[in-house]
Each structure stands twice: as structure tokens, then as C-alpha cells.
Design a protein around this motif. Structure first.
Motif, mmCIF file in Angstrom:
data_model
loop_
_atom_site.group_PDB
_atom_site.id
_atom_site.type_symbol
_atom_site.label_atom_id
_atom_site.label_comp_id
_atom_site.label_asym_id
_atom_site.label_seq_id
_atom_site.Cartn_x
_atom_site.Cartn_y
_atom_site.Cartn_z
ATOM 1 N N LEU A 74 31.262 -9.160 -28.009
ATOM 2 C CA LEU A 74 30.130 -9.576 -27.867
ATOM 3 C C LEU A 74 29.574 -10.087 -29.455
ATOM 4 C CD1 LEU A 74 28.124 -6.661 -26.131
ATOM 5 C CD2 LEU A 74 28.888 -8.593 -25.150
ATOM 6 N N GLY A 75 29.884 -9.783 -30.414
ATOM 7 C CA GLY A 75 29.761 -10.341 -31.613
ATOM 8 C C GLY A 75 30.749 -11.629 -31.700
ATOM 9 N N HIS A 76 31.712 -11.832 -31.059
ATOM 10 C CA HIS A 76 32.574 -13.100 -31.414
ATOM 11 C C HIS A 76 31.599 -14.027 -30.463
ATOM 12 C CE1 HIS A 76 36.450 -15.196 -30.014
ATOM 13 N NE2 HIS A 76 35.805 -15.720 -31.166
ATOM 14 N N LEU A 77 31.074 -13.665 -28.967
ATOM 15 C CA LEU A 77 30.188 -14.778 -28.511
ATOM 16 C C LEU A 77 29.034 -15.203 -29.149
ATOM 17 C CD1 LEU A 77 30.147 -12.998 -24.845
ATOM 18 C CD2 LEU A 77 31.156 -15.128 -25.370
ATOM 19 N N ARG A 78 28.473 -14.241 -29.897
ATOM 20 C CA ARG A 78 27.220 -14.627 -30.770
ATOM 21 C C ARG A 78 27.644 -15.785 -31.887
ATOM 22 N NH1 ARG A 78 25.614 -12.286 -35.098
ATOM 23 N NH2 ARG A 78 23.893 -13.702 -35.651
ATOM 24 N N HIS A 106 26.197 -24.230 -30.268
ATOM 25 C CA HIS A 106 24.612 -25.041 -30.385
ATOM 26 C C HIS A 106 23.896 -24.958 -31.534
ATOM 27 C CE1 HIS A 106 25.487 -24.550 -26.126
ATOM 28 N NE2 HIS A 106 25.768 -23.451 -26.245
ATOM 29 N N GLY A 107 24.811 -24.684 -32.569
ATOM 30 C CA GLY A 107 24.058 -24.896 -34.110
ATOM 31 C C GLY A 107 22.568 -24.272 -34.343
ATOM 32 N N THR A 162 20.384 -21.645 -31.679
ATOM 33 C CA THR A 162 20.693 -20.220 -31.690
ATOM 34 C C THR A 162 19.605 -19.485 -32.410
ATOM 35 O OG1 THR A 162 22.734 -20.111 -31.127
ATOM 36 C CG2 THR A 162 22.050 -18.486 -31.948
ATOM 37 N N PRO A 163 19.186 -19.882 -33.762
ATOM 38 C CA PRO A 163 18.326 -19.100 -34.568
ATOM 39 C C PRO A 163 16.937 -19.136 -33.866
ATOM 40 C CG PRO A 163 19.577 -20.141 -36.235
ATOM 41 C CD PRO A 163 20.200 -20.642 -34.692
ATOM 42 N N LEU A 164 16.692 -20.546 -33.362
ATOM 43 C CA LEU A 164 15.429 -20.858 -32.666
ATOM 44 C C LEU A 164 15.151 -19.973 -31.519
ATOM 45 C CD1 LEU A 164 12.669 -22.517 -32.605
ATOM 46 C CD2 LEU A 164 13.991 -24.173 -31.141
ATOM 47 N N VAL A 165 16.235 -19.928 -30.759
ATOM 48 C CA VAL A 165 16.160 -19.136 -29.493
ATOM 49 C C VAL A 165 15.892 -17.502 -29.747
ATOM 50 C CG1 VAL A 165 17.603 -18.092 -27.320
ATOM 51 C CG2 VAL A 165 17.563 -20.514 -28.034
ATOM 52 N N LEU A 198 39.648 -21.005 -29.486
ATOM 53 C CA LEU A 198 40.162 -22.381 -29.793
ATOM 54 C C LEU A 198 39.612 -23.297 -28.837
ATOM 55 C CD1 LEU A 198 44.196 -21.373 -29.440
ATOM 56 C CD2 LEU A 198 42.717 -22.105 -31.582
ATOM 57 N N VAL A 199 39.096 -23.126 -27.739
ATOM 58 C CA VAL A 199 38.382 -24.027 -26.769
ATOM 59 C C VAL A 199 37.200 -24.521 -27.522
ATOM 60 C CG1 VAL A 199 36.956 -24.419 -24.799
ATOM 61 C CG2 VAL A 199 39.466 -23.329 -24.475
ATOM 62 N N VAL A 200 36.681 -23.654 -28.139
ATOM 63 C CA VAL A 200 35.203 -24.050 -28.789
ATOM 64 C C VAL A 200 35.335 -24.706 -30.133
ATOM 65 C CG1 VAL A 200 33.070 -23.138 -29.816
ATOM 66 C CG2 VAL A 200 33.809 -22.145 -27.433
ATOM 67 N N LYS A 201 36.478 -23.970 -31.081
ATOM 68 C CA LYS A 201 36.470 -24.625 -32.194
ATOM 69 C C LYS A 201 37.263 -25.970 -32.476
ATOM 70 C CE LYS A 201 34.236 -21.105 -33.955
ATOM 71 N NZ LYS A 201 34.768 -20.021 -34.990
ATOM 72 N N CYS A 202 38.056 -25.895 -31.487
ATOM 73 C CA CYS A 202 38.746 -27.249 -31.442
ATOM 74 C C CYS A 202 38.097 -28.362 -30.675
ATOM 75 C CB CYS A 202 40.394 -27.178 -30.634
ATOM 76 S SG CYS A 202 41.170 -25.995 -31.786
ATOM 77 N N ARG A 203 36.714 -28.025 -30.259
ATOM 78 C CA ARG A 203 36.163 -28.920 -29.272
ATOM 79 C C ARG A 203 36.765 -29.604 -28.123
ATOM 80 N NH1 ARG A 203 31.722 -29.170 -32.211
ATOM 81 N NH2 ARG A 203 31.726 -28.901 -34.572
#
Ligand code: GDD
Ligand code: MN
Length: 379
Positions: free
Chosen positions: A232-236, A243-244, A247-250, A197-202
């Protein structure tokens, strides 16, 4: 908790209405105590509060118990599909009508008496208030084993790129319904619904208040190893949301970096073992390709993750062969031309040039795939 003693302040602005959401699975023994404590907080502090219990079909008397209670501010949702703590919380939050939403555990680990302090923080402008074990004044019950403690700290540390609060793992939190309704793309796996919620509700102003996290008195914890792997999957996913493209770039850089390392280590070992230079360079390149292929499939970096691996490997080799060949030729030429260089330096030059070719080629092909459509005659 000092706020408990503070008498209700008649001059303070009126409390918002509060909907408490409690996910349950086999918590019939704890629920009467939880309802009693919520009731007395509401009475003593003049709160308008309702409670939604979201039960995953426990069949342990939970439903009967809730029906037999006299309170008219209780509601029970029984879920029979899509089980899980986070899903249950989301369902409860969607049904809740209060201006403020509070989520907490049923097992009395989270003190209902802290709710007024949470409301006060929201009134001061916080977006999200967490009942925290780790801020000054917070604590956990004594018999938390080292393993559970260490586990919780590592999980917290991994959430650092998402939020700086000290207890993002907490399942005790409050937010305005408005904030919740502005959230999007909820997709939690596992049980860290607060972090979701913290992340998705910004939420920007995330505030913690200290709580004492009590040990459960009845029943058993539902936290399993499986849940922790899901975390771990949730964090990803949360990193990707926050970070849009980053992440693929990293991921790309990490995979590529490891490929370079594999190449250099193999080259060093093979040369030390007395392999011919051309063979050693070729095997080092093939090893790096293998590692890149395996890692990019694991991290779902591969362009077609649904493809079975033998076919994917054939395509991968076909797509990267020109760069690999160029890498081999350039490395051998550099070793030849600059005998004073260590062969690893020559290999780095070869890798850079080979990778540049593959990068340019794959971008060109992707460009064509997007912009050059084959026209088919109408059937
Ligand atoms: N509906 C539903 N479905 N509820 C569930 C499920 C489920 O599959 N699994 C667990 N719950 C409920 C429990 O009944 C309890 O009310 C609450 O979710 C927390 O579960 P516990 O089993 O008590 O978890 P815990 O004590 O290990 O975890 C607590 O601490 C974590 C931090 O260490 C919770 O507060 C977590 O939210 C918190 O992240
Ligand atoms: Mn618990």
C-alpha cells in the motif's frame, strides 16, 4: 505452450543476449531444476543466456550448489545487507550485461520456456513484457486458495491507475537493458518490483503473454502480511511519481471533504440532541478541525511531519483559528438571516468562507516565507 514446439527459425533476426535475474531466499532445492530448464531452453532455441542468482545469504547450500555447477553462464551474488526481494532484483539487474533482462522466481512458478515468446514481443516493439496469469490462455495452479486469489485481484485492482495490464503483480517479466537504464528514482518497498519498473522506466507498451503459474514444489512462500501492507505504501509512492502534484491535491481534497462531512454529521447530531445552536456549530467546527489535523498528519500532508503532535496541533490551531472563527460567525449569521434554510446549508456557507480565508492566509504566508528573506547582519 505452442511456442515450445515451434522450431528455431533460421530466417528470424538473431536473438538478443539475455540476462536472467532470479532473486532467491532459501531456494537451494529448486535451483537445480531451474538451471536445467533454462539451459535446455537456451540450447533448443539457440539463445545466448546468462543467469544471475541474487541470494540474500540463505546459507542453505545455495552458494555451494552454484559453485559446483558446470555451466559457465551462472553467476551468484550474495547479499548480506539491505535484504529484500526488490532490492535483490535491482542489484541483479544493475549487474546484468545482456541486451534483454528477464526477471523470474526461483521456485519454478514461472516457466523458463516462455522466455522466447517474451523476446519476440520485445522485438515487435513492446517496452515491457509480462508473463501473465490472467490473460486469455494464462492460468494458475488449482490449489490456489480463495484468499490468495482474492488478495491478488484486489492488489491488481489497486494498481489500475498506474497500468491497465491484467497481471501487474507478476514477478516474471522482460525488458531491454536500455529501458532499465533510462529508469530513475527506483525506490521499491515490498516486492512488486515489476510494477515499480513499469512506472519508473515509463514503459508505454506493456504487453502480456499467457503463462501457467505453477505451485512451488519445494520450500515455502515468503509473502507475508507485512509485505502486503508495504504494498500500500509502495502504491502511494508510485501514484505520486506518476501523477506528480495531482496526488497532494487529491489528498487535500479528500481530507477536506471528510472534514466537511464530520462537520455536518456532528452538527446534525448535536442539534438533534438539543444543543444550543452556537454550541453545536462550534463543536462541529472543532470536530472537523480535529479530523483534518489527524488525517493530514497520517497522510503526511502536514507541512512539518517531523514535529511532535502536541506542538503540531498548537501550530495547526493557531494557523486555522481565524478561518474557524469566521466559519462560526458566518454560519450563525446565516442561520439567523435565513431561518428557512436547514442549518447544514448555513454551515456549508460558513465552511466555504472560513476555508477561503485560511487558504488565502496560508498561501500568503508561504509566499512570504519563500520571497521575503530576513537580512541578518554578518556575524
Ligand atoms: N533475494 C531475495 N530476498 N529473494 C527473495 C526474498 C528476499 O527477501 N523474498 C523472496 N525472494 C525470492 C524467492 O526466493 C523467490 O525466488 C521469489 O523471490 C518469489 O518469492 P515467493 O516466496 O515464491 O513469492 P510468491 O510465490 O508468493 O510470489 C510470487 O507471485 C507474486 C504474484 O502473486 C512472485 O512471483 C512475485 O514476484 C509475484 O509478485
Ligand atoms: Mn513463489
Amino acid at each position: 505452450m505452442p511456442s515450445e514446439e515451434t522450431p528455431f527459425d533460421a530466417n528470424a533476426p538473431a536473438w538478443p543476449t539475455v540476462s536472467v535475474v532470479v532473486p532467491t531466499f532459501r531456494e537451494a532445492e529448486s535451483l537445480p531444476y531451474l538451471i536445467d530448464r533454462l539451459g535446455s531452453v537456451a540450447r533448443s532455441r539457440g539463445l545466448r543466456l546468462d543467469l544471475t542468482i541474487v541470494d540474500d545469504d540463505s546459507r542453505d547450500g545455495t552458494a555451494e550448489l552454484v559453485r559446483a555447477r558446470p555451466e559457465d553462464w551462472l553467476r551468484l551474488i550474495v547479499r548480506t545487507s539491505d535484504r529484500g526481494l526488490s532490492q535483490a532484483v535491482l542489484e541483479g539487474l544493475r549487474h546484468a550485461r545482456g541486451e534483454v533482462l528477464v526477471c523470474m522466481d526461483a521456485d519454478l512458478s514461472h516457466p523458463p520456456e516462455a522466455i522466447p515468446a517474451m523476446l519476440a514481443k520485445l522485438a515487435e516493439g513492446a517496452d515491457f513484457v509480462i508473463g501473465s496469469r490472467y490473460v486469455e490462455g494464462g492460468s494458475t495452479a488449482h490449489d490456489w486458495g480463495f484468499l490468495r486469489w482474492a488478495n491478488s485481484r484486489v492488489a491488481t485492482w489497486l494498481a489500475r491507475p498506474l497500468t491497465h495490464v491484467s497481471d501487474p503483480m507478476s514477478g516474471f517479466f522482460a525488458l531491454r537493458r536500455r529501458t532499465f537504464e533510462a529508469g530513475r528514482d527506483f525506490n521499491p518497498i515490498g516486492y512488486k518490483i515489476g510494477l515499480e519498473l513499469v512506472v519508473k522506466c515509463r514503459c508505454e507498451r506493456v504487453v502480456e503473454i499467457p503463462i501457467h503459474f505453477a505451485d512451488r514444489r519445494f520450500g515455502a512462500s515468503k509473502l507475508s502480511l507485512r509485505q502486503q501492507l508495504l504494498y500500500l505504501g509502495h502504491l502511494r509512492r508510485l501514484y505520486a511519481f506518476r501523477h506528480g502534484l495531482f496526488t497532494p491535491l487529491v489528498q487535500f481534497l479528500v481530507v477536506g471533504g471528510l472534514g466537511v462531512l464530520v462537520n455536518l454529521v456532528l452538527l446534525t447530531l448535536l442539534l438533534a440532541a438539543g444543543a444550543a445552536t452556537r454550541v453545536a456549530v462550534a463543536l462541529a467546527i472543532l470536530g472537523a478541525m480535529g479530523s483534518n489535523f489527524a488525517l493530514s498528519r497520517r497522510g503526511r500532508l502536514a507541512p512539518e511531519p517531523e514535529l511532535a503532535w502536541p506542538r503540531a496541533l498548537v501550530r495547526y490551531v493557531a494557523a486555522t483559528a481565524p478561518g474557524a472563527l469566521l466559519d462560526w460567525l458566518v454560519t450563525l449569521a446565516a442561520i439567523d438571516r435565513f431561518p428557512a434554510w436547514p442549518p447544514q446549508a448555513a454551515a456549508l456557507v460558513g465552511i466555504a468562507i472560513g476555508a477561503a480565508l485560511n487558504f488565502a492566509a496560508s498561501n500568503y504566508l508561504a509566499f512570504r516565507a519563500r520571497h521575503v528573506r530576513v537580512r541578518r547582519p554578518p556575524a
